[in-house]
Design a protein around this motif. Sequence first.
Motif, PDB file in Angstrom:
ATOM      1  N   SER A  58      50.053  58.825  99.732  1.00  0.00           N
ATOM      2  CA  SER A  58      49.005  58.789  98.701  1.00  0.00           C
ATOM      3  C   SER A  58      49.060  60.073  97.896  1.00  0.00           C
ATOM      4  O   SER A  58      49.714  61.061  98.275  1.00  0.00           O
ATOM      5  N   GLY A  59      48.346  60.047  96.795  1.00  0.00           N
ATOM      6  CA  GLY A  59      48.323  61.221  95.942  1.00  0.00           C
ATOM      7  C   GLY A  59      47.418  60.989  94.754  1.00  0.00           C
ATOM      8  O   GLY A  59      46.616  60.042  94.720  1.00  0.00           O
ATOM      9  N   SER A  60      47.549  61.844  93.773  1.00  0.00           N
ATOM     10  CA  SER A  60      46.739  61.708  92.554  1.00  0.00           C
ATOM     11  C   SER A  60      47.609  62.005  91.350  1.00  0.00           C
ATOM     12  O   SER A  60      48.619  62.722  91.450  1.00  0.00           O
ATOM     13  N   ALA A  61      47.209  61.464  90.221  1.00  0.00           N
ATOM     14  CA  ALA A  61      47.951  61.657  88.980  1.00  0.00           C
ATOM     15  C   ALA A  61      46.993  61.504  87.814  1.00  0.00           C
ATOM     16  O   ALA A  61      45.902  60.914  87.945  1.00  0.00           O
ATOM     17  N   HIS A  62      47.372  62.056  86.656  1.00  0.00           N
ATOM     18  CA  HIS A  62      46.556  61.940  85.452  1.00  0.00           C
ATOM     19  C   HIS A  62      47.023  60.743  84.632  1.00  0.00           C
ATOM     20  O   HIS A  62      48.212  60.422  84.580  1.00  0.00           O
ATOM     21  N   SER A  63      46.051  60.052  83.998  1.00  0.00           N
ATOM     22  CA  SER A  63      46.338  58.860  83.198  1.00  0.00           C
ATOM     23  C   SER A  63      45.354  58.808  82.043  1.00  0.00           C
ATOM     24  O   SER A  63      44.397  59.602  81.973  1.00  0.00           O
ATOM     25  N   PRO A  64      45.546  57.861  81.108  1.00  0.00           N
ATOM     26  CA  PRO A  64      44.558  57.700  80.024  1.00  0.00           C
ATOM     27  C   PRO A  64      43.143  57.432  80.536  1.00  0.00           C
ATOM     28  O   PRO A  64      42.167  57.648  79.812  1.00  0.00           O
ATOM     29  N   LEU A  65      43.017  56.951  81.740  1.00  0.00           N
ATOM     30  CA  LEU A  65      41.706  56.686  82.328  1.00  0.00           C
ATOM     31  C   LEU A  65      41.198  57.867  83.146  1.00  0.00           C
ATOM     32  O   LEU A  65      40.219  57.760  83.879  1.00  0.00           O
ATOM     33  N   GLY A  66      41.892  59.006  83.037  1.00  0.00           N
ATOM     34  CA  GLY A  66      41.498  60.174  83.802  1.00  0.00           C
ATOM     35  C   GLY A  66      42.315  60.299  85.074  1.00  0.00           C
ATOM     36  O   GLY A  66      43.358  59.649  85.247  1.00  0.00           O
ATOM     37  N   LYS A  67      41.815  61.112  85.945  1.00  0.00           N
ATOM     38  CA  LYS A  67      42.526  61.347  87.193  1.00  0.00           C
ATOM     39  C   LYS A  67      42.439  60.107  88.091  1.00  0.00           C
ATOM     40  O   LYS A  67      41.363  59.540  88.278  1.00  0.00           O
ATOM     41  N   ILE A  68      43.608  59.720  88.642  1.00  0.00           N
ATOM     42  CA  ILE A  68      43.687  58.521  89.476  1.00  0.00           C
ATOM     43  C   ILE A  68      44.148  58.920  90.869  1.00  0.00           C
ATOM     44  O   ILE A  68      45.094  59.691  91.035  1.00  0.00           O
ATOM     45  N   LYS A  69      43.453  58.393  91.852  1.00  0.00           N
ATOM     46  CA  LYS A  69      43.924  58.509  93.234  1.00  0.00           C
ATOM     47  C   LYS A  69      44.660  57.228  93.595  1.00  0.00           C
ATOM     48  O   LYS A  69      44.159  56.131  93.323  1.00  0.00           O
ATOM     49  N   TYR A  70      45.818  57.361  94.155  1.00  0.00           N
ATOM     50  CA  TYR A  70      46.617  56.171  94.493  1.00  0.00           C
ATOM     51  C   TYR A  70      47.067  56.244  95.949  1.00  0.00           C
ATOM     52  O   TYR A  70      47.134  57.311  96.550  1.00  0.00           O
ATOM     53  N   ASP A 109      52.000  47.233  99.538  1.00  0.00           N
ATOM     54  CA  ASP A 109      50.757  47.094  98.759  1.00  0.00           C
ATOM     55  C   ASP A 109      50.369  48.448  98.174  1.00  0.00           C
ATOM     56  O   ASP A 109      50.722  49.510  98.719  1.00  0.00           O
ATOM     57  N   TRP A 110      49.644  48.400  97.073  1.00  0.00           N
ATOM     58  CA  TRP A 110      49.156  49.609  96.432  1.00  0.00           C
ATOM     59  C   TRP A 110      47.690  49.440  96.091  1.00  0.00           C
ATOM     60  O   TRP A 110      47.171  48.339  95.977  1.00  0.00           O
ATOM     61  N   LYS A 111      47.020  50.571  95.909  1.00  0.00           N
ATOM     62  CA  LYS A 111      45.653  50.545  95.386  1.00  0.00           C
ATOM     63  C   LYS A 111      45.381  51.862  94.667  1.00  0.00           C
ATOM     64  O   LYS A 111      45.960  52.907  95.009  1.00  0.00           O
ATOM     65  N   ILE A 112      44.516  51.754  93.660  1.00  0.00           N
ATOM     66  CA  ILE A 112      44.151  52.936  92.888  1.00  0.00           C
ATOM     67  C   ILE A 112      42.633  52.989  92.718  1.00  0.00           C
ATOM     68  O   ILE A 112      41.942  51.969  92.832  1.00  0.00           O
ATOM     69  N   PHE A 176      53.113  56.864  87.172  1.00  0.00           N
ATOM     70  CA  PHE A 176      53.535  57.890  88.138  1.00  0.00           C
ATOM     71  C   PHE A 176      54.676  57.369  89.016  1.00  0.00           C
ATOM     72  O   PHE A 176      54.728  57.604  90.209  1.00  0.00           O
ATOM     73  N   HIS A 177      55.586  56.656  88.346  1.00  0.00           N
ATOM     74  CA  HIS A 177      56.772  56.122  89.031  1.00  0.00           C
ATOM     75  C   HIS A 177      57.566  57.224  89.725  1.00  0.00           C
ATOM     76  O   HIS A 177      58.097  57.045  90.820  1.00  0.00           O
ATOM     77  N   HIS A 178      57.630  58.404  89.058  1.00  0.00           N
ATOM     78  CA  HIS A 178      58.435  59.493  89.637  1.00  0.00           C
ATOM     79  C   HIS A 178      57.860  59.958  90.967  1.00  0.00           C
ATOM     80  O   HIS A 178      58.574  60.406  91.851  1.00  0.00           O
ATOM     81  N   ASN A 179      56.521  59.855  91.111  1.00  0.00           N
ATOM     82  CA  ASN A 179      55.915  60.225  92.384  1.00  0.00           C
ATOM     83  C   ASN A 179      56.381  59.287  93.499  1.00  0.00           C
ATOM     84  O   ASN A 179      56.677  59.719  94.618  1.00  0.00           O
ATOM     85  N   ILE A 180      56.414  57.996  93.167  1.00  0.00           N
ATOM     86  CA  ILE A 180      56.860  56.989  94.131  1.00  0.00           C
ATOM     87  C   ILE A 180      58.332  57.226  94.472  1.00  0.00           C
ATOM     88  O   ILE A 180      58.730  57.231  95.639  1.00  0.00           O
TER      89      ILE A 180
END
Length: 485
Positions: A58-70, A109-112, A176-180
């Motif tokens: 898991s981790g976090s990343a920035h997106s147009p919707l703000g900070k996302i936890k995934y 599976d994924w979730k954000i 955040f494909h690069h994170n994966i």
Amino acid sequence: MAYSSLLVFSVAMYLSATGAVNPGFVVRLTQKGLDYARQQGMSVLQQELAKVHIPDFSGSAHSPLGKIKYSFHSMVVRSFQLPSSQISPVPNVGLKLSISGAFIDITGDWKIKTKLHISAKGGFDLKVEGLSISVGLKLGSDGIGRPTIALSDCSCHISDVKVHVSGKFGWLVDLFHHNIDSALRKAIENQVCPLVSNAITSKLEPLLLTLPVTAKIDSVAAIDYSLTGPPPVMGDCVDVQLKGEFFELSHRNPPPFSPHALSLPVDHNLMIYFGVSDYLFNTAGLVYHLAGRLVFNVTDNMIPKDFNIRLNTSSFGALIPQLSKMYPNMLMKLQISSTSAPSLDIKPGNVSISPKMDIQAYAILPNASLAPVFLLNLTTAALAKVGVTSSRISGNLEVSKVQIDLKHSDVGPFSVLILNAAVNYYISHVLLPQVNVILNKGYPLSLLDHMQLTDVVLQPREDYLLFGANVQYGKIDERNWFFDL
């Protein structure tokens, strides 16, 4: 990989304890044999590598919707394919296994969850492509002559990771494909070499330990099948050098002779080649001679009924009159024993043996005791045939010449020429079948269960037999090859 090396390496595992300057038995594993082993072993390695565990991350990343936890979880390896591989000898080191173009299919599976309290989940399919693995294997031998194989180096590299995401807001995951990519690369690359190492310790090493140090032949003798040292590795083959020596079970003394140097010719048409020195056969002759087992009895009931010279004093009395006068109407017995250890002579195109024996003739007295009547010296010349089955090597002799001399007579002087026909017949029709029963049993080749030889060819060379074969793994019908040499 480890198991593939075992398939080829263990065909040659004849094991023992003491070393000789020259081996009595050499097994050459060619590139063709290594390739067959690799093919057989890749499915086993594939099953081992499919055990790779992809941990949740898991981790976090920035997106147009703000900070996302995934988070990515419940990942399962659906397929781990190893389509391209090669194995090659590394001179003076061991073997190198190279795998390229491997790929892994993973589902999960994924979730954000965003700061705006937007949450989503879905599934993903991931394909790891361009996975390459390089493995070095060091070949050796332990303190009692068993083969050893160890991982000397290992590296793994992934060239590409492709992810297909499903579900609402799956497009966010692509951000955040690069994170994966980075997390999965690290997780997989960190596990491949430990799995390879585990395959060696869990699959290969236990099987090698099941190979016997010696092969017991009977109550008298066994064969020392140990490695004389680490297998020499050349650019296109591996030689496994073995003691190849018979020894007596009750006690062991070094033979008074040593093996000749064996130099196998360059020929890689078959998977495996065996150089069997005359040393192996001649130590067998020495052991059985010293153990007193090269003694054979011939009595009248063993003589075919159609032969007119019976083994009794009446029949022999026609040839030696004094015999029937001293021992009228009595059965006789011949005791044939070796006077020295028989020695096999192997030359290009020919295998022969010329044993020296004594024939002690007895009259069987009414009280069943034996009265010696004469002693002959017997020198024979015999041609050898060699038989190879899918898992054993055996022999057969054909007498070509018999010469007899009188050493001692208890019934007065006589010419041995008059006994020539009878002695030749007894040797050919009574003694030789007894010997061939023993030789036909042969001795086992040290092979893995379900591994057998096919397409066997054999040639006598100077001081050794060269035979080559292909190898088949799996249950096959027993076959026999017999060679007139």
